[in-house]
Design an enzyme around this catalytic site. Structure first.
Site, PDB file in Angstrom:
ATOM      1  N   HIS A 278      -2.363   1.422   6.760  1.00  0.00           N
ATOM      2  CA  HIS A 278      -2.757   1.330   5.357  1.00  0.00           C
ATOM      3  C   HIS A 278      -2.821   2.724   4.744  1.00  0.00           C
ATOM      4  CE1 HIS A 278      -4.346  -0.595   1.807  1.00  0.00           C
ATOM      5  NE2 HIS A 278      -5.390   0.217   1.788  1.00  0.00           N
TER       6      HIS A 278
ATOM      7  N   CYS B  12       0.812  -1.224   0.000  1.00  0.00           N
ATOM      8  CA  CYS B  12       0.000   0.000   0.000  1.00  0.00           C
ATOM      9  C   CYS B  12       0.845   1.274   0.000  1.00  0.00           C
ATOM     10  CB  CYS B  12      -0.982  -0.012   1.171  1.00  0.00           C
ATOM     11  SG  CYS B  12      -0.220   0.063   2.813  1.00  0.00           S
TER      12      CYS B  12
ATOM     13  N   HIS C 110      -5.653   1.958  -4.224  1.00  0.00           N
ATOM     14  CA  HIS C 110      -4.752   1.439  -3.184  1.00  0.00           C
ATOM     15  C   HIS C 110      -4.376  -0.003  -3.490  1.00  0.00           C
ATOM     16  CE1 HIS C 110      -7.983  -0.825  -0.726  1.00  0.00           C
ATOM     17  NE2 HIS C 110      -8.569  -0.405  -1.825  1.00  0.00           N
TER      18      HIS C 110
END
Length: 336
Positions: free
Chosen positions: A294, A242, A306
């Site tokens: 994240h 990510c 993402h």
């Protein structure tokens, strides 16, 4: 009498440009005569004052707000040389007075059949056949009123950033036709862009800001990464985690080196409220406990791109999808 009136108007003000209405409009002449103009109707622009254009229709002069008309052609017209081995002459089929290069600009002074009398950027006058030239279309620089990502042909993208300049090529069916630095076209609804303080040019150079250019590159390349596999520790180009995705996008397409982990990327740029997100912002989430684990790239309309470990690929997800909405922490703006 009517023809005398319009000749008089032209003599005083001179035909400067042509334009096209972007909305229906009811205008009044000096004697309070009303006339309606339709969206996409072309008009001659005689002149301008402060916030209005002075236009002509049916031998009458009208004042119309500038934000209702998009200029489509400048007068005198600007042409560009499109063929090699061309030159200016002292008269049609006459003596050569100046060699011209492909792409060189010429300003039209007058027409004589298939020939035109032109003046160069270094003020040399001469004749040239129109078949060797192409007319430069006027580009209007408007101002974006929204933060929005537009999709063009062949999976291309353009980011409108509120308050930033936008290059407008044309108007059709309620949409501005805007272009990027490479000339790629995108449609933007007329309400997305203001013409109130517009300016005009025939060159794409300098038409948009460095900020817009960089964010366009980041968003476009984020879309190109869609479908690539998730791999812990990867920063592309074949796989990403990510923070590796956000890290590589900013490094490779904006020259900005972010911290490598999502936990550390919260220290980059400036914090922004969720309600103030614009395309290009980094959105950060907790995955367990209170720690950030994240990162995603906000692309507008409530969505992010993402690298998802759960879905094992780079994908588009709404930031208010239940799982992410509950775990949203903050966002960072990297390019101001």
């Amino acid at each position: 009498m009517a023809s005398i009136l319009i000749i008089s108007l032209i003599g005083i003000l001179g035909f400067k440009d042509t334009g096209i209405f972007i909305k229906d409009y009811m205008a009044k002449a000096g004697d309070d005569t009303e006339i309606s103009f339709k969206s996409e109707e072309s008009v001659n622009i005689l002149g301008e004052r402060d916030r209005d254009y002075i236009i002509e229709k049916d031998y009458e002069k009208y004042y119309v707000p500038k934000d209702l008309i998009l200029k489509t052609q400048l007068n005198p017209s600007i042409f560009k040389v499109k063929k090699s081995n061309t030159y200016l002459m002292d008269m049609p089929n006459g003596r050569k007075i100046k060699d011209l290069n492909i792409g060189e600009q010429l300003k039209l002074e007058s027409r004589e059949g298939g020939w035109g009398l032109f003046i160069t950027t270094d003020n040399i006058k001469g004749y040239m056949l129109f078949e060797n030239l192409e007319e430069e279309k006027v580009i209007t620089i408007g101002i974006s009123q929204v933060d929005k990502t537009l999709k063009g042909a062949n999976n291309t993208f353009y980011v409108l950033l509120k308050g930033e300049p936008v290059m407008i090529k044309d108007f059709s069916k309620g949409n501005f036709i805007i272009i990027d630095e490479d000339g790629k076209e995108f449609k933007a609804h007329r309400d997305y862009i203001s013409l109130r303080n517009s300016r005009h040019t025939t060159s794409r150079s300098g038409g948009i800001t460095s900020r817009t250019s960089k964010i366009n590159a980041i968003i476009s390349n984020a879309h190109k990464a869609l479908g690539k596999p998730y791999k812990r520790g990867a920063t592309g180009p074949n796989a990403y985690d990510c923070s590796g995705l956000t890290y590589s996008l900013y490094l490779n397409h904006a020259g900005v080196k972010l911290n490598r982990s999502s936990k550390e990327q919260v220290k980059n740029g400036m914090g922004v409220e969720k309600s103030e997100l614009v395309p290009g912002d980094i959105v950060l989430f907790r995955t367990s406990g209170k720690s950030i684990g994240h990162a995603g790239l906000y692309i507008g309309d409530g969505n992010m791109i993402h690298a998802s470990s759960g879905k094992n690929r780079v994908m588009v997800t709404p930031i208010d999808q239940d799982w992410y909405k509950k775990r949203y922490v903050t966002a960072r703006r990297i390019i101001k």
